[in-house]
Design an enzyme around this catalytic site. Sequence first.
Site, PDB file in Angstrom:
ATOM      1  N   ILE A 138      -7.941 -19.032   3.361  1.00 53.02           N
ATOM      2  CA  ILE A 138      -8.856 -17.881   3.292  1.00 53.02           C
ATOM      3  C   ILE A 138      -9.059 -17.473   1.839  1.00 53.02           C
ATOM      4  O   ILE A 138     -10.178 -17.148   1.414  1.00 53.02           O
ATOM      5  CB  ILE A 138      -8.325 -16.705   4.132  1.00 53.02           C
ATOM      6  N   THR A 190      -2.583  -9.637   9.617  1.00 55.05           N
ATOM      7  CA  THR A 190      -2.958 -10.392  10.815  1.00 55.05           C
ATOM      8  C   THR A 190      -2.884  -9.532  12.076  1.00 55.05           C
ATOM      9  O   THR A 190      -2.150  -8.532  12.113  1.00 55.05           O
ATOM     10  CB  THR A 190      -2.000 -11.602  10.965  1.00 55.05           C
ATOM     11  N   ASP A 191      -3.588  -9.967  13.123  1.00 55.29           N
ATOM     12  CA  ASP A 191      -3.494  -9.280  14.425  1.00 55.29           C
ATOM     13  C   ASP A 191      -2.168  -9.587  15.126  1.00 55.29           C
ATOM     14  O   ASP A 191      -1.816  -8.926  16.101  1.00 55.29           O
ATOM     15  CB  ASP A 191      -4.675  -9.663  15.330  1.00 55.29           C
ATOM     16  N   GLU A 192      -1.424 -10.589  14.598  1.00 55.17           N
ATOM     17  CA  GLU A 192      -0.194 -10.987  15.295  1.00 55.17           C
ATOM     18  C   GLU A 192       0.880  -9.908  15.242  1.00 55.17           C
ATOM     19  O   GLU A 192       1.850  -9.941  16.001  1.00 55.17           O
ATOM     20  CB  GLU A 192       0.336 -12.315  14.736  1.00 55.17           C
ATOM     21  N   TYR A 216       7.076 -15.108  11.767  1.00 55.69           N
ATOM     22  CA  TYR A 216       5.898 -14.910  10.913  1.00 55.69           C
ATOM     23  C   TYR A 216       5.326 -13.508  11.133  1.00 55.69           C
ATOM     24  O   TYR A 216       5.124 -12.750  10.183  1.00 55.69           O
ATOM     25  CB  TYR A 216       4.825 -15.979  11.222  1.00 55.69           C
ATOM     26  N   LYS A 252       5.042 -10.282   8.534  1.00 56.47           N
ATOM     27  CA  LYS A 252       3.770  -9.626   8.189  1.00 56.47           C
ATOM     28  C   LYS A 252       3.833  -8.144   8.566  1.00 56.47           C
ATOM     29  O   LYS A 252       3.343  -7.288   7.828  1.00 56.47           O
ATOM     30  CB  LYS A 252       2.593 -10.296   8.910  1.00 56.47           C
ATOM     31  N   LYS A 288      -3.089 -26.350  11.370  1.00 59.41           N
ATOM     32  CA  LYS A 288      -3.548 -25.307  12.300  1.00 59.41           C
ATOM     33  C   LYS A 288      -4.480 -25.938  13.343  1.00 59.41           C
ATOM     34  O   LYS A 288      -5.088 -26.985  13.093  1.00 59.41           O
ATOM     35  CB  LYS A 288      -4.275 -24.205  11.525  1.00 59.41           C
ATOM     36  N   GLY A 305       8.378 -18.491  22.692  1.00 56.15           N
ATOM     37  CA  GLY A 305       7.866 -17.126  22.497  1.00 56.15           C
ATOM     38  C   GLY A 305       6.366 -17.076  22.250  1.00 56.15           C
ATOM     39  O   GLY A 305       5.869 -16.128  21.647  1.00 56.15           O
TER      40      GLY A 305
END
Length: 354
Positions: free
Chosen positions: A11, A132-134, A158, A162, A197, A290
Amino acid sequence: MILVTGGAGFIGSNFVLDWLAVEGTPIVNLDKLTYAGNIRNLASLESDARHLFVRGDIGDGELVARLLNEHRPRAIVHFATESHVDRSIHGPAEFVETNVVGTLGLLEAARAYWARMPAAEREGFRFLHVSTDEVYGSLEATDPAFSETTPYAPNSPYAASKAASDHLVRAYHHTYGLPTVTTNCSNNYGPFQFPEKLIPLVIVNALAGKPLPIYGDGRNVRDWLYVNDHCEAIRIALARGTPGETYNIGGSAERANVDVVTSICAILDELHREGAPHKNLIEYVTDRPGHDRRYAIDATKITRELGWSPKERFETGLRSTVAWYLDHMDWVQSVTSGEYRQWVAMNYGTRSVA
Ligand SMILES: NC(=O)c1ccc[n+]([C@@H]2O[C@H](COP(=O)([O-])OP(=O)(O)OC[C@H]3O[C@@H](n4cnc5c(N)ncnc54)[C@H](O)[C@@H]3O)[C@@H](O)[C@H]2O)c1
Protein backbone atom coordinates in the site's frame (compact mmCIF):
# COMPACT_ATOMS: atom_id res chain seq x y z
CA MET A 1 6.87 17.66 2.61
CA ILE A 2 5.64 14.53 4.35
CA LEU A 3 7.40 11.55 5.94
CA VAL A 4 6.02 8.16 4.91
CA THR A 5 7.00 4.94 6.70
CA GLY A 6 6.77 1.60 4.90
CA GLY A 7 6.52 3.34 1.54
CA ALA A 8 8.19 0.45 -0.30
CA GLY A 9 5.48 -2.04 0.72
CA PHE A 10 2.28 -2.84 -1.12
CA ILE A 11 0.00 0.00 0.00
CA GLY A 12 2.86 2.36 0.86
CA SER A 13 4.37 2.28 -2.64
CA ASN A 14 0.96 2.75 -4.25
CA PHE A 15 0.45 5.69 -1.88
CA VAL A 16 3.82 7.30 -2.73
CA LEU A 17 3.11 7.05 -6.48
CA ASP A 18 -0.43 8.35 -6.04
CA TRP A 19 0.66 11.19 -3.75
CA LEU A 20 3.34 12.44 -6.13
CA ALA A 21 0.90 12.27 -9.05
CA VAL A 22 -1.93 14.05 -7.25
CA GLU A 23 -0.46 16.26 -4.49
CA GLY A 24 3.05 16.56 -5.85
CA THR A 25 4.77 17.70 -2.65
CA PRO A 26 8.00 15.90 -1.65
CA ILE A 27 8.17 12.67 0.36
CA VAL A 28 10.83 11.22 2.61
CA ASN A 29 10.21 7.49 2.50
CA LEU A 30 11.56 5.52 5.49
CA ASP A 31 11.46 1.76 4.96
CA LYS A 32 13.48 -1.10 6.38
CA LEU A 33 13.09 -3.19 3.19
CA THR A 34 12.02 -6.39 4.85
CA TYR A 35 11.04 -9.23 2.49
CA ALA A 36 7.75 -7.32 1.94
CA GLY A 37 9.35 -4.03 0.91
CA ASN A 38 10.46 -3.54 -2.64
CA ILE A 39 12.20 -0.36 -3.72
CA ARG A 40 11.76 -1.41 -7.34
CA ASN A 41 8.04 -0.63 -6.96
CA LEU A 42 9.25 2.97 -7.08
CA ALA A 43 11.65 2.59 -10.00
CA SER A 44 9.68 5.20 -11.96
CA LEU A 45 10.77 7.79 -9.33
CA GLU A 46 14.48 7.08 -9.69
CA SER A 47 15.33 10.55 -11.00
CA ASP A 48 12.45 12.34 -9.25
CA ALA A 49 13.89 14.81 -6.74
CA ARG A 50 10.58 14.86 -4.85
CA HIS A 51 11.18 11.33 -3.53
CA LEU A 52 13.94 10.65 -1.03
CA PHE A 53 14.29 7.02 -0.03
CA VAL A 54 15.91 6.14 3.29
CA ARG A 55 16.52 2.57 4.32
CA GLY A 56 16.00 2.30 8.06
CA ASP A 57 13.89 1.09 10.97
CA ILE A 58 11.00 3.07 12.46
CA GLY A 59 12.31 1.91 15.85
CA ASP A 60 15.64 3.71 15.30
CA GLY A 61 14.83 6.84 17.31
CA GLU A 62 18.05 8.62 16.40
CA LEU A 63 17.50 8.16 12.67
CA VAL A 64 13.82 9.21 12.85
CA ALA A 65 14.69 12.31 14.92
CA ARG A 66 17.38 13.25 12.41
CA LEU A 67 15.01 12.86 9.45
CA LEU A 68 12.32 14.93 11.16
CA ASN A 69 14.73 17.72 12.08
CA GLU A 70 16.43 17.77 8.69
CA HIS A 71 13.36 17.62 6.48
CA ARG A 72 10.72 19.22 8.74
CA PRO A 73 7.68 17.31 7.41
CA ARG A 74 4.20 18.66 8.04
CA ALA A 75 2.87 15.11 8.49
CA ILE A 76 3.87 11.51 9.12
CA VAL A 77 1.91 8.79 7.30
CA HIS A 78 2.68 5.50 9.03
CA PHE A 79 2.34 2.30 6.98
CA ALA A 80 5.40 0.34 8.19
CA THR A 81 4.20 -2.97 9.59
CA GLU A 82 4.72 -6.68 9.71
CA SER A 83 1.47 -7.45 7.91
CA HIS A 84 0.94 -11.15 7.21
CA VAL A 85 -1.41 -13.00 9.60
CA ASP A 86 0.11 -16.43 8.84
CA ARG A 87 3.61 -15.18 9.63
CA SER A 88 2.31 -13.70 12.90
CA ILE A 89 1.01 -17.12 13.92
CA HIS A 90 4.46 -18.67 13.40
CA GLY A 91 6.48 -15.77 14.87
CA PRO A 92 4.51 -13.19 16.87
CA ALA A 93 7.55 -11.51 18.49
CA GLU A 94 8.60 -9.69 15.33
CA PHE A 95 5.06 -8.30 15.03
CA VAL A 96 5.21 -6.85 18.53
CA GLU A 97 8.68 -5.46 17.81
CA THR A 98 7.71 -3.57 14.66
CA ASN A 99 3.99 -2.89 15.07
CA VAL A 100 3.96 -2.04 18.77
CA VAL A 101 7.48 -1.09 19.90
CA GLY A 102 8.32 0.45 16.49
CA THR A 103 5.13 2.53 16.48
CA LEU A 104 5.85 3.65 20.04
CA GLY A 105 9.33 4.81 18.98
CA LEU A 106 7.87 6.69 16.04
CA LEU A 107 5.25 8.34 18.26
CA GLU A 108 7.94 9.42 20.71
CA ALA A 109 10.04 10.96 17.94
CA ALA A 110 6.94 12.65 16.49
CA ARG A 111 5.96 14.05 19.89
CA ALA A 112 9.41 15.55 20.51
CA TYR A 113 9.50 17.07 17.02
CA TRP A 114 5.93 18.41 17.22
CA ALA A 115 6.54 19.95 20.65
CA ARG A 116 9.37 22.06 19.22
CA MET A 117 7.52 23.22 16.11
CA PRO A 118 6.59 26.90 15.82
CA ALA A 119 2.97 27.38 17.00
CA ALA A 120 1.61 28.05 13.50
CA GLU A 121 3.07 24.78 12.14
CA ARG A 122 2.08 22.74 15.20
CA GLU A 123 -1.56 23.37 14.45
CA GLY A 124 -1.34 21.80 10.99
CA PHE A 125 0.87 18.82 11.90
CA ARG A 126 -0.68 15.34 11.59
CA PHE A 127 0.37 11.81 12.54
CA LEU A 128 -1.72 9.54 10.33
CA HIS A 129 -1.72 5.94 11.51
CA VAL A 130 -2.74 3.35 8.93
CA SER A 131 -4.48 0.39 10.54
CA THR A 132 -6.76 -2.52 9.77
CA ASP A 133 -10.33 -3.77 10.28
CA GLU A 134 -8.85 -6.92 11.85
CA VAL A 135 -8.65 -5.13 15.22
CA TYR A 136 -12.43 -5.57 15.54
CA GLY A 137 -12.34 -9.37 15.46
CA SER A 138 -14.80 -11.53 13.54
CA LEU A 139 -18.44 -11.14 12.47
CA GLU A 140 -21.23 -13.70 12.10
CA ALA A 141 -23.07 -13.73 8.77
CA THR A 142 -25.91 -11.49 9.94
CA ASP A 143 -23.97 -9.10 12.25
CA PRO A 144 -23.85 -5.42 11.28
CA ALA A 145 -20.55 -4.25 9.74
CA PHE A 146 -17.73 -2.83 11.93
CA SER A 147 -18.16 0.83 12.82
CA GLU A 148 -15.70 3.11 14.62
CA THR A 149 -17.46 2.32 17.92
CA THR A 150 -17.27 -1.49 17.56
CA PRO A 151 -15.25 -2.79 20.57
CA TYR A 152 -11.76 -4.06 19.77
CA ALA A 153 -11.50 -7.88 19.82
CA PRO A 154 -8.33 -8.83 17.89
CA ASN A 155 -7.94 -12.57 17.30
CA SER A 156 -4.54 -13.10 15.62
CA PRO A 157 -1.14 -11.92 16.88
CA TYR A 158 -1.06 -9.57 13.85
CA ALA A 159 -4.44 -8.05 14.76
CA ALA A 160 -3.44 -7.81 18.44
CA SER A 161 -0.25 -5.94 17.55
CA LYS A 162 -2.18 -3.53 15.31
CA ALA A 163 -4.79 -3.02 18.05
CA ALA A 164 -2.00 -2.22 20.53
CA SER A 165 -0.53 0.33 18.11
CA ASP A 166 -3.97 1.93 17.62
CA HIS A 167 -4.30 2.26 21.41
CA LEU A 168 -0.87 3.90 21.68
CA VAL A 169 -1.80 6.39 18.95
CA ARG A 170 -5.05 7.15 20.77
CA ALA A 171 -3.17 7.63 24.04
CA TYR A 172 -0.64 9.98 22.46
CA HIS A 173 -3.49 12.18 21.31
CA HIS A 174 -5.38 12.01 24.59
CA THR A 175 -2.37 12.44 26.88
CA TYR A 176 -0.02 14.70 24.93
CA GLY A 177 -2.37 16.29 22.41
CA LEU A 178 -0.41 14.91 19.41
CA PRO A 179 -2.70 15.54 16.40
CA THR A 180 -3.27 11.94 15.30
CA VAL A 181 -5.75 10.46 12.84
CA THR A 182 -6.24 6.67 12.59
CA THR A 183 -7.72 4.82 9.63
CA ASN A 184 -8.95 1.21 9.85
CA CYS A 185 -9.25 -0.33 6.42
CA SER A 186 -10.56 -3.59 4.97
CA ASN A 187 -8.58 -5.99 2.72
CA ASN A 188 -6.75 -4.25 -0.12
CA TYR A 189 -5.86 -5.63 -3.55
CA GLY A 190 -4.08 -4.22 -6.58
CA PRO A 191 -0.59 -3.89 -8.12
CA PHE A 192 2.63 -4.56 -6.15
CA GLN A 193 1.10 -6.87 -3.52
CA PHE A 194 3.59 -9.49 -2.37
CA PRO A 195 2.49 -12.90 -3.67
CA GLU A 196 1.90 -14.40 -0.21
CA LYS A 197 -1.53 -12.73 0.10
CA LEU A 198 -4.64 -14.40 -1.36
CA ILE A 199 -5.20 -12.55 -4.65
CA PRO A 200 -1.61 -12.37 -5.98
CA LEU A 201 -0.87 -15.87 -4.63
CA VAL A 202 -3.76 -17.33 -6.60
CA ILE A 203 -2.79 -15.47 -9.78
CA VAL A 204 0.86 -16.50 -9.55
CA ASN A 205 0.12 -20.13 -8.66
CA ALA A 206 -2.50 -20.46 -11.40
CA LEU A 207 -0.02 -19.19 -14.01
CA ALA A 208 2.54 -21.74 -12.78
CA GLY A 209 -0.04 -24.58 -12.83
CA LYS A 210 0.35 -24.96 -9.06
CA PRO A 211 -2.51 -25.73 -6.60
CA LEU A 212 -4.70 -22.80 -5.49
CA PRO A 213 -4.95 -23.30 -1.72
CA ILE A 214 -8.18 -22.25 0.00
CA TYR A 215 -8.43 -22.39 3.77
CA GLY A 216 -11.23 -24.43 5.41
CA ASP A 217 -14.55 -24.38 3.54
CA GLY A 218 -13.65 -21.22 1.59
CA ARG A 219 -16.64 -19.34 2.99
CA ASN A 220 -14.60 -16.83 5.05
CA VAL A 221 -15.71 -13.38 3.94
CA ARG A 222 -13.56 -10.29 3.42
CA ASP A 223 -14.57 -6.78 2.35
CA TRP A 224 -12.30 -5.88 -0.60
CA LEU A 225 -11.02 -2.41 -1.50
CA TYR A 226 -8.93 -1.44 -4.51
CA VAL A 227 -5.63 -0.03 -3.25
CA ASN A 228 -5.97 3.32 -5.09
CA ASP A 229 -9.26 3.94 -3.32
CA HIS A 230 -7.46 3.36 -0.01
CA CYS A 231 -4.70 5.81 -1.03
CA GLU A 232 -7.29 8.45 -1.83
CA ALA A 233 -9.06 7.89 1.50
CA ILE A 234 -5.75 8.39 3.34
CA ARG A 235 -5.05 11.62 1.45
CA ILE A 236 -8.51 12.89 2.36
CA ALA A 237 -8.23 11.81 6.02
CA LEU A 238 -4.88 13.59 6.19
CA ALA A 239 -6.30 16.79 4.70
CA ARG A 240 -9.67 16.90 6.41
CA GLY A 241 -9.72 14.36 9.26
CA THR A 242 -10.27 15.64 12.78
CA PRO A 243 -7.34 15.05 15.18
CA GLY A 244 -8.10 12.28 17.65
CA GLU A 245 -10.67 10.66 15.36
CA THR A 246 -10.64 7.26 13.68
CA TYR A 247 -12.15 6.52 10.26
CA ASN A 248 -13.19 3.14 8.88
CA ILE A 249 -12.43 2.61 5.19
CA GLY A 250 -13.99 -0.18 3.13
CA GLY A 251 -15.14 -1.12 -0.33
CA SER A 252 -18.64 -2.47 0.44
CA ALA A 253 -17.51 -5.50 -1.54
CA GLU A 254 -17.94 -8.52 0.71
CA ARG A 255 -16.85 -11.72 -1.02
CA ALA A 256 -16.24 -15.28 0.21
CA ASN A 257 -12.67 -16.43 -0.44
CA VAL A 258 -13.80 -19.22 -2.74
CA ASP A 259 -15.75 -16.72 -4.86
CA VAL A 260 -12.69 -14.46 -5.13
CA VAL A 261 -10.57 -17.41 -6.27
CA THR A 262 -13.20 -18.59 -8.76
CA SER A 263 -13.47 -15.06 -10.20
CA ILE A 264 -9.69 -14.87 -10.66
CA CYS A 265 -9.78 -18.25 -12.44
CA ALA A 266 -12.54 -17.03 -14.79
CA ILE A 267 -10.58 -13.87 -15.64
CA LEU A 268 -7.43 -15.91 -16.26
CA ASP A 269 -9.36 -18.33 -18.49
CA GLU A 270 -10.11 -15.30 -20.67
CA LEU A 271 -6.82 -13.39 -20.50
CA HIS A 272 -4.44 -16.38 -20.37
CA ARG A 273 -6.07 -19.41 -21.98
CA GLU A 274 -3.14 -21.72 -21.35
CA GLY A 275 -4.05 -23.97 -18.40
CA ALA A 276 -7.80 -23.23 -18.55
CA PRO A 277 -10.01 -24.02 -16.75
CA HIS A 278 -7.84 -22.73 -13.92
CA LYS A 279 -10.45 -23.55 -11.27
CA ASN A 280 -9.42 -27.21 -11.57
CA LEU A 281 -6.34 -26.21 -9.55
CA ILE A 282 -8.39 -25.25 -6.45
CA GLU A 283 -7.39 -27.26 -3.39
CA TYR A 284 -8.99 -26.98 0.05
CA VAL A 285 -6.39 -27.02 2.85
CA THR A 286 -6.56 -27.22 6.65
CA ASP A 287 -7.97 -23.98 8.03
CA ARG A 288 -5.74 -21.28 9.54
CA PRO A 289 -5.88 -21.53 13.38
CA GLY A 290 -8.37 -18.99 14.78
CA HIS A 291 -9.38 -17.94 11.25
CA ASP A 292 -11.81 -14.99 11.46
CA ARG A 293 -15.05 -15.80 9.67
CA ARG A 294 -16.16 -12.46 8.32
CA TYR A 295 -15.00 -8.84 8.13
CA ALA A 296 -17.20 -6.02 6.87
CA ILE A 297 -16.69 -2.28 7.15
CA ASP A 298 -19.29 0.40 7.66
CA ALA A 299 -17.64 3.41 6.00
CA THR A 300 -20.54 5.81 6.61
CA LYS A 301 -18.48 8.15 8.80
CA ILE A 302 -15.72 8.92 6.29
CA THR A 303 -18.31 9.27 3.52
CA ARG A 304 -20.53 11.60 5.54
CA GLU A 305 -17.84 13.68 7.26
CA LEU A 306 -15.01 13.74 4.71
CA GLY A 307 -16.81 13.03 1.44
CA TRP A 308 -14.86 9.88 0.47
CA SER A 309 -16.34 6.81 -1.19
CA PRO A 310 -14.68 4.06 -3.26
CA LYS A 311 -14.57 4.54 -7.04
CA GLU A 312 -13.51 1.10 -8.25
CA ARG A 313 -15.96 -1.83 -8.46
CA PHE A 314 -14.57 -5.17 -7.28
CA GLU A 315 -15.14 -6.89 -10.64
CA THR A 316 -13.28 -4.24 -12.68
CA GLY A 317 -10.56 -3.76 -10.05
CA LEU A 318 -9.92 -7.51 -9.90
CA ARG A 319 -9.70 -7.69 -13.69
CA SER A 320 -7.13 -4.90 -13.89
CA THR A 321 -5.17 -6.47 -11.02
CA VAL A 322 -4.97 -9.82 -12.86
CA ALA A 323 -3.94 -7.94 -16.02
CA TRP A 324 -1.23 -6.08 -14.05
CA TYR A 325 0.28 -9.34 -12.76
CA LEU A 326 0.20 -10.84 -16.26
CA ASP A 327 2.11 -7.79 -17.52
CA HIS A 328 4.59 -7.81 -14.62
CA MET A 329 5.71 -11.41 -14.29
CA ASP A 330 9.30 -10.13 -14.20
CA TRP A 331 8.39 -8.27 -10.97
CA VAL A 332 6.90 -11.46 -9.49
CA GLN A 333 9.95 -13.43 -10.56
CA SER A 334 12.34 -10.95 -8.97
CA VAL A 335 10.52 -10.66 -5.62
CA THR A 336 10.09 -14.40 -5.23
CA SER A 337 13.42 -15.68 -6.55
CA GLY A 338 15.78 -14.18 -3.98
CA GLU A 339 17.45 -12.17 -6.76
CA TYR A 340 15.88 -9.01 -5.36
CA ARG A 341 17.21 -9.74 -1.85
CA GLN A 342 20.69 -10.02 -3.29
CA TRP A 343 20.24 -6.75 -5.14
CA VAL A 344 19.15 -5.00 -1.90
CA ALA A 345 22.11 -6.43 0.00
CA MET A 346 24.45 -5.24 -2.74
CA ASN A 347 22.94 -1.75 -2.92
CA TYR A 348 22.10 -1.10 0.69
CA GLY A 349 24.13 -3.63 2.65
CA THR A 350 22.74 -4.04 6.12
CA ARG A 351 23.23 -0.40 7.09
CA SER A 352 20.67 2.37 7.17
CA VAL A 353 21.29 4.96 4.49
CA ALA A 354 20.05 8.51 4.53
N1 LIG B 1 -2.77 -5.14 2.88
C1 LIG B 1 -3.99 -4.96 3.36
O1 LIG B 1 -4.95 -5.55 2.85
C2 LIG B 1 -4.23 -3.99 4.49
C3 LIG B 1 -5.56 -3.73 4.87
C4 LIG B 1 -5.78 -2.79 5.88
C5 LIG B 1 -4.73 -2.17 6.50
N2 LIG B 1 -3.45 -2.46 6.13
C6 LIG B 1 -2.37 -1.74 6.79
O2 LIG B 1 -1.69 -0.97 5.81
C7 LIG B 1 -0.32 -0.85 6.15
C8 LIG B 1 0.56 -1.30 4.99
O3 LIG B 1 0.23 -2.66 4.69
P1 LIG B 1 0.87 -3.40 3.43
O4 LIG B 1 -0.08 -4.47 3.03
O5 LIG B 1 1.32 -2.41 2.44
O6 LIG B 1 2.13 -4.07 4.13
P2 LIG B 1 3.45 -4.68 3.45
O7 LIG B 1 3.82 -5.84 4.30
O8 LIG B 1 3.27 -4.89 1.99
O9 LIG B 1 4.53 -3.52 3.61
C9 LIG B 1 5.07 -3.17 4.86
C10 LIG B 1 6.28 -2.26 4.60
O10 LIG B 1 6.80 -1.86 5.87
C11 LIG B 1 8.22 -2.03 5.84
N3 LIG B 1 8.66 -2.28 7.22
C12 LIG B 1 8.42 -3.38 7.98
N4 LIG B 1 8.99 -3.24 9.20
C13 LIG B 1 9.59 -2.01 9.20
C14 LIG B 1 10.33 -1.29 10.18
N5 LIG B 1 10.57 -1.79 11.40
N6 LIG B 1 10.80 -0.06 9.85
C15 LIG B 1 10.58 0.47 8.62
N7 LIG B 1 9.88 -0.18 7.66
C16 LIG B 1 9.39 -1.40 7.94
C17 LIG B 1 8.47 -3.20 4.91
O11 LIG B 1 9.78 -3.21 4.40
C18 LIG B 1 7.40 -2.97 3.84
O12 LIG B 1 7.90 -2.12 2.83
C19 LIG B 1 -0.13 -1.68 7.42
O13 LIG B 1 -0.18 -0.81 8.51
C20 LIG B 1 -1.32 -2.61 7.44
O14 LIG B 1 -1.66 -2.97 8.75
C21 LIG B 1 -3.18 -3.36 5.14
